[in-house]
Design a protein around this motif. Structure first.
Motif, PDB file in Angstrom:
ATOM      1  N   ASP A 189       0.855  -1.184   0.000  1.00 34.71           N
ATOM      2  CA  ASP A 189       0.000   0.000   0.000  1.00 34.71           C
ATOM      3  C   ASP A 189       0.892   1.236   0.000  1.00 34.71           C
ATOM      4  O   ASP A 189       1.529   1.557   1.002  1.00 34.71           O
ATOM      5  N   PHE A 190       0.930   1.921  -1.152  1.00 34.55           N
ATOM      6  CA  PHE A 190       1.743   3.135  -1.286  1.00 34.55           C
ATOM      7  C   PHE A 190       0.882   4.394  -1.280  1.00 34.55           C
ATOM      8  O   PHE A 190       1.336   5.466  -1.682  1.00 34.55           O
ATOM      9  N   LYS A 230       0.062 -21.833  -0.410  1.00 36.90           N
ATOM     10  CA  LYS A 230      -0.930 -21.284   0.506  1.00 36.90           C
ATOM     11  C   LYS A 230      -1.992 -20.487  -0.254  1.00 36.90           C
ATOM     12  O   LYS A 230      -1.750 -19.991  -1.357  1.00 36.90           O
ATOM     13  N   ILE A 231      -3.156 -20.352   0.347  1.00 35.50           N
ATOM     14  CA  ILE A 231      -4.180 -19.446  -0.158  1.00 35.50           C
ATOM     15  C   ILE A 231      -3.888 -18.070   0.420  1.00 35.50           C
ATOM     16  O   ILE A 231      -3.796 -17.906   1.632  1.00 35.50           O
ATOM     17  N   ILE A 232      -3.743 -17.062  -0.454  1.00 37.54           N
ATOM     18  CA  ILE A 232      -3.270 -15.744  -0.042  1.00 37.54           C
ATOM     19  C   ILE A 232      -4.295 -14.679  -0.391  1.00 37.54           C
ATOM     20  O   ILE A 232      -4.722 -14.569  -1.543  1.00 37.54           O
ATOM     21  N   SER A 233      -4.683 -13.862   0.583  1.00 38.55           N
ATOM     22  CA  SER A 233      -5.551 -12.715   0.338  1.00 38.55           C
ATOM     23  C   SER A 233      -4.688 -11.458   0.348  1.00 38.55           C
ATOM     24  O   SER A 233      -4.097 -11.106   1.381  1.00 38.55           O
ATOM     25  N   VAL A 234      -4.626 -10.789  -0.813  1.00 33.71           N
ATOM     26  CA  VAL A 234      -3.660  -9.711  -1.027  1.00 33.71           C
ATOM     27  C   VAL A 234      -4.329  -8.345  -1.125  1.00 33.71           C
ATOM     28  O   VAL A 234      -5.285  -8.147  -1.870  1.00 33.71           O
ATOM     29  N   HIS A 235      -3.775  -7.408  -0.376  1.00 30.67           N
ATOM     30  CA  HIS A 235      -4.193  -6.001  -0.363  1.00 30.67           C
ATOM     31  C   HIS A 235      -3.227  -5.216  -1.254  1.00 30.67           C
ATOM     32  O   HIS A 235      -2.023  -5.222  -1.015  1.00 30.67           O
ATOM     33  N   ILE A 236      -3.756  -4.547  -2.284  1.00 30.57           N
ATOM     34  CA  ILE A 236      -2.910  -3.737  -3.164  1.00 30.57           C
ATOM     35  C   ILE A 236      -3.568  -2.376  -3.362  1.00 30.57           C
ATOM     36  O   ILE A 236      -4.695  -2.289  -3.843  1.00 30.57           O
ATOM     37  N   GLU A 270       4.258  -2.835  -9.002  1.00 35.57           N
ATOM     38  CA  GLU A 270       5.199  -3.567  -8.147  1.00 35.57           C
ATOM     39  C   GLU A 270       4.648  -4.932  -7.768  1.00 35.57           C
ATOM     40  O   GLU A 270       5.377  -5.927  -7.731  1.00 35.57           O
ATOM     41  N   ALA A 271       3.340  -4.979  -7.498  1.00 35.64           N
ATOM     42  CA  ALA A 271       2.716  -6.249  -7.127  1.00 35.64           C
ATOM     43  C   ALA A 271       2.755  -7.240  -8.292  1.00 35.64           C
ATOM     44  O   ALA A 271       3.024  -8.431  -8.093  1.00 35.64           O
ATOM     45  N   VAL A 272       2.484  -6.770  -9.491  1.00 27.07           N
ATOM     46  CA  VAL A 272       2.550  -7.641 -10.676  1.00 27.07           C
ATOM     47  C   VAL A 272       3.948  -8.232 -10.827  1.00 27.07           C
ATOM     48  O   VAL A 272       4.104  -9.429 -11.105  1.00 27.07           O
ATOM     49  N   GLN A 273       4.953  -7.407 -10.640  1.00 31.87           N
ATOM     50  CA  GLN A 273       6.335  -7.881 -10.784  1.00 31.87           C
ATOM     51  C   GLN A 273       6.652  -8.987  -9.787  1.00 31.87           C
ATOM     52  O   GLN A 273       7.258 -10.013 -10.139  1.00 31.87           O
ATOM     53  N   ILE A 274       6.234  -8.795  -8.539  1.00 33.63           N
ATOM     54  CA  ILE A 274       6.547  -9.787  -7.505  1.00 33.63           C
ATOM     55  C   ILE A 274       5.719 -11.050  -7.694  1.00 33.63           C
ATOM     56  O   ILE A 274       6.246 -12.172  -7.620  1.00 33.63           O
ATOM     57  N   ILE A 275       4.433 -10.893  -7.950  1.00 29.07           N
ATOM     58  CA  ILE A 275       3.575 -12.071  -8.133  1.00 29.07           C
ATOM     59  C   ILE A 275       4.012 -12.880  -9.349  1.00 29.07           C
ATOM     60  O   ILE A 275       4.054 -14.111  -9.306  1.00 29.07           O
ATOM     61  N   SER A 276       4.371 -12.204 -10.432  1.00 23.55           N
ATOM     62  CA  SER A 276       4.798 -12.923 -11.640  1.00 23.55           C
ATOM     63  C   SER A 276       6.113 -13.657 -11.424  1.00 23.55           C
ATOM     64  O   SER A 276       6.385 -14.671 -12.079  1.00 23.55           O
ATOM     65  N   LYS A 277       6.936 -13.177 -10.489  1.00 23.90           N
ATOM     66  CA  LYS A 277       8.216 -13.832 -10.213  1.00 23.90           C
ATOM     67  C   LYS A 277       8.010 -15.203  -9.565  1.00 23.90           C
ATOM     68  O   LYS A 277       8.771 -16.148  -9.831  1.00 23.90           O
TER      69      LYS A 277
END
Length: 238
Positions: free
Chosen positions: A91-92, A119-125, A131-138
């Motif tokens: 959260d920026f 794991k099942i992950i609930s993500v707040h963006i 930045e989230a796309v970059q990390i999740i795609s990695k």
């Protein structure tokens, strides 16, 4: 009758949490309860023990400025005790919270661990979609849920390509352009109680059916309850 599912709820933020817990159990309302830190997760797990319908997720909220490297070590240790993770993310949009660079380091580590352990992950963006796309795609997690997505439709397409699920609530009906783009097999329902309202009232668990009804009407989808049930069942089985 198929039970209702709430994939993002904050039981610990209600004063009458004992009463609500009993309601969820009696009504067989499958609920994923988020926490904002490893310490809160541990307290909830110890207080409520095992439940068939109420599941606590291990959290590390980006706006919780009290979280440190010690807490991420606690997160790593506690991860083996649950299949659910949340609320975590980036959260920026606000000055308060964890410093941006630390958020990125923590979220990267959390995603790496959760993807590896499935794991099942609930993500707040919020304000950090790129930045989230970059990390999740990695790490390409198979069971990643974007909670209350507020970004652009352009960035939403990137998350869709990554196979993310989207959990939506009644407050999101103001942005049907987001909801209408969610693949039918990636749609889930959340309340985000107590941080949401239903017909102008602060969310209470008895309002969950109303969320389903409002969203089903807006989407013109009379089979929404069955659809969400099937999607969540598939998510559990991945």
């Amino acid at each position: 009758m198929i039970g209702l599912i709430d994939t993002h709820f904050h039981l610990d933020m209600y004063k009458k949490y004992d009463e609500i817990f009993q309601y969820l159990e009696v009504e067989k309302q499958y609920t994923l309860c988020m926490t904002n830190s490893p310490g809160v997760f541990l307290s909830c797990r110890d207080l409520f023990q095992n439940s068939k319908y109420v599941k606590f997720a291990l959290g590390f909220h980006p706006l919780n400025a009290d979280l440190t490297s010690k807490d991420i070590n606690d997160f790593v240790h506690l991860l083996k005790y649950t299949n659910y993770v949340g609320e975590v993310g980036l959260d920026f949009t606000r000055k308060k919270g964890i410093e941006k660079n630390k958020q990125l380091v923590f979220f990267d580590k959390i995603m790496a661990l959760c993807a590896y352990q499935n794991k099942i992950i609930s993500v707040h963006i919020r304000g950090a979609e790129e930045e989230a796309v970059q990390i999740i795609s990695k790490y390409n997690p198979k069971r990643c849920i974007l909670h209350w997505y507020t970004g652009s439709v352009i960035m939403q397409e990137q998350f869709i390509k990554l196979g993310c699920y989207f959990s939506i609530n009644a407050n999101m009906l103001q942005r049907m352009e987001i909801i209408d783009r969610i693949p039918k097999n990636k749609l889930l329902i959340e309340s985000d109680g107590p941080y949401s309202k239903v017909n102008g009232k602060k969310y209470e668990p008895q309002f969950l059916i109303k969320i389903y009804e409002l969203i089903a009407r807006s989407m013109n989808d009379p089979d929404l309850i069955q659809r969400v049930y099937s999607n969540f069942k598939e998510l559990l089985e991945k």
